[in-house]
Design a protein around this motif. Structure first.
Motif, mmCIF file in Angstrom:
data_model
loop_
_atom_site.group_PDB
_atom_site.id
_atom_site.type_symbol
_atom_site.label_atom_id
_atom_site.label_comp_id
_atom_site.label_asym_id
_atom_site.label_seq_id
_atom_site.Cartn_x
_atom_site.Cartn_y
_atom_site.Cartn_z
ATOM 1 N N THR A 190 32.494 -35.243 -29.555
ATOM 2 C CA THR A 190 33.472 -36.090 -28.876
ATOM 3 C C THR A 190 34.167 -35.408 -27.715
ATOM 4 O O THR A 190 34.163 -35.902 -26.585
ATOM 5 C CB THR A 190 34.532 -36.565 -29.882
ATOM 6 N N LYS A 191 34.798 -34.270 -27.975
ATOM 7 C CA LYS A 191 35.647 -33.645 -26.966
ATOM 8 C C LYS A 191 34.852 -33.067 -25.804
ATOM 9 O O LYS A 191 35.361 -32.934 -24.693
ATOM 10 C CB LYS A 191 36.503 -32.559 -27.607
ATOM 11 N N VAL A 192 33.590 -32.721 -26.068
ATOM 12 C CA VAL A 192 32.759 -32.156 -25.004
ATOM 13 C C VAL A 192 32.104 -33.264 -24.189
ATOM 14 O O VAL A 192 32.143 -33.246 -22.954
ATOM 15 C CB VAL A 192 31.702 -31.207 -25.591
ATOM 16 N N GLY A 193 31.528 -34.253 -24.848
ATOM 17 C CA GLY A 193 30.864 -35.340 -24.134
ATOM 18 C C GLY A 193 31.791 -36.169 -23.277
ATOM 19 O O GLY A 193 31.345 -36.837 -22.331
ATOM 20 N N THR A 194 33.093 -36.138 -23.581
ATOM 21 C CA THR A 194 34.069 -36.866 -22.773
ATOM 22 C C THR A 194 34.932 -35.933 -21.935
ATOM 23 O O THR A 194 35.850 -36.400 -21.258
ATOM 24 C CB THR A 194 34.994 -37.697 -23.675
ATOM 25 N N ALA A 195 34.670 -34.619 -21.995
ATOM 26 C CA ALA A 195 35.523 -33.624 -21.318
ATOM 27 C C ALA A 195 36.982 -33.949 -21.615
ATOM 28 O O ALA A 195 37.808 -34.108 -20.719
ATOM 29 C CB ALA A 195 35.257 -33.598 -19.818
#
Length: 446
Positions: free
Chosen positions: A308-313
């Motif tokens: 979640t946090k990486v794919g949405t920066a």
């Protein structure tokens, strides 16, 4: 939806005016990030490959003209000057995977003014989103300190196409795999995955679920062990793996709770069961901050799955980027708005050791010991070389990261390098500023 009409309305109205005024002289626009987001010591240039694909096929067709006319509530005839407009300009850009800093052009477009204007929105959308995600993923790679990472972001990205791009960008900076089947096939990325809690819940017991999964998937398997009670889940997984003679290549996944403490207990239980080769995969809301903490604490986690946090920066989901006109018809131009001043003329970035960069003019010679970052990647609307590869982009990323100052690599409160400005660019900026201000004073009657 046509890629041509996926643009801001003012791009259409400005372009139409340029065409009617016969303003078709060459214009150069520079795409850059004004300031790095908080918590970033660098950015990873990304999105160039799809941007070049877009420019290569850009052409305003009849249906596009009709859509523009309908949107503007004007007769189709009024929009006729746009019909057939295509891109036949030049693009100079920083290759994907290179690190970039505030104020440095990621890309410069030189083309007849109407063409260069109409492609602005799409180019910004491509490069900003992908540079933001690649930069977040790169920080995860630094935090993992050599441990493999897997992309689990597809279900939480802002749409399936964003998920495809996230998987590609994670691979670009060194992730070992992705859960995204389509991305794995499209980009040649190893596919990786385990099972969901719903799978465990569908069976009468965890043991039945683990045995059924192993029967369906001969070879290495990974069991999700925290659906009910993590300690019992680990013990059950160990028993099933031992009974079936499975070990090397297999794993268990921890997806919730105190991952560090649970990983220590799980490792001890697996080792006691003679399963020292069974890996522990950690997941559940991780990004570079969580991975960094677990690594520094010595958690025995072999693989990190981030989503979640990486794919949405998530902590820096946008970039303060701009696409600004810097030259028209051979005349350097600049913007003087408060806090949004731009420098004139086409540029080059000269990189020295340790990312000691100098932003200069395009036609300057490289200072001794530096290399130019922007390359000509499109001329006459055609690529100048074959499409780039993930492997080549990853190699560039690894080279630049190795040269990055330690304070910029830091996960907590990084300090980014600040590029210098060449004497020639500084002098030209002063001249253009004076010229613009003088004309403004004349216009005011001073």
């Amino acid at each position: 939806m046509s890629e041509v009409t996926a643009t801001d309305l003012y791009e259409v109205t400005m372009t139409l005016s340029y065409l009617r005024e016969d303003m078709r002289a060459p214009a150069t626009f520079s795409l850059f990030v004004r300031d790095l987001p908080p918590g970033r010591g660098f950015l990873v240039a990304a999105g160039l490959e799809p941007a070049l694909d877009y420019l290569s096929r850009f052409r305003v067709g009849s249906s596009d003209v009709e859509e523009f006319a309908e949107t503007l509530r004007r007769p189709v005839e009024d929009l006729e000057p746009l019909r057939g407009l295509s891109f036949d300009g030049q693009v100079r850009a920083v290759s994907e995977g290179r690190l970039v800093l505030a104020g440095e052009p990621l890309l410069e477009v030189t083309a007849p003014l109407p063409q260069a204007q109409l492609v602005e929105t799409y180019l910004l959308s491509l490069l900003c989103h992908q540079t933001a995600v690649a930069s977040k993923a790169a920080r995860c790679v630094l935090a993992a300190a050599g441990r493999p990472l897997v992309d689990f972001s597809l279900r939480r990205t802002h749409g399936p196409e964003a998920g495809m791009r996230a998987a590609r960008l994670c691979a670009l900076v060194g992730f070992a795999g992705t859960s995204n089947v389509a991305a794995a096939n499209r980009y040649g990325i190893p596919a990786a995955g385990t099972m969901a809690h719903s799978y465990i819940e569908a069976f009468a017991s965890e043991e039945q679920a683990f045995r059924a999964f192993a029967r369906a998937h001969p070879g290495p398997v990974t069991f999700l062990v925290d659906t009910f009670d993590t300690g019992r889940g680990v013990a059950t997984a160990a028993r099933v793996l031992r009974d079936l003679g499975l070990g090397p290549g297999c794993g268990i996944r921890l997806d919730s709770g105190d991952l560090g403490a649970l990983a220590h207990r799980a490792r001890a239980a697996l080792d006691e069961a003679g399963l020292g080769d069974v890996q522990i995969i950690g997941s559940g809301g991780l990004d570079e901050y969580g991975v960094d903490r677990l690594v520094r604490e010595g958690a025995p986690i072999d693989v990190f799955a981030v989503g979640t946090k990486v794919g949405t920066a998530a902590d820096a989901p946008y970039l303060d980027a701009a696409y600004k006109l810097v030259e028209y018809d051979g005349r350097p131009v600049m913007k003087l708005s408060s806090a949004k001043v731009t420098a004139p003329a086409p540029k080059q970035v000269f990189r020295g050791p340790g990312l000691r960069d100098v932003i200069g003019l395009m036609n300057e010679e490289s200072p001794e010991g530096t290399e130019p970052l922007l390359r000509t990647v499109m001329r006459g609307g055609l690529r100048t070389e074959p499409p780039d590869t993930l492997a080549a982009a990853r190699a560039r990323f690894e080279t630049d990261v190795a040269a990055l100052p330690e304070e910029a690599r830091s996960i907590e409160q990084p300090v980014p390098p600040l590029p210098a400005v060449s004497a020639r660019l500084a002098a030209l900026t002063a001249v253009v500023r004076h010229r613009i201000q003088a004309r403004a004073w004349e216009g005011d009657g001073r």
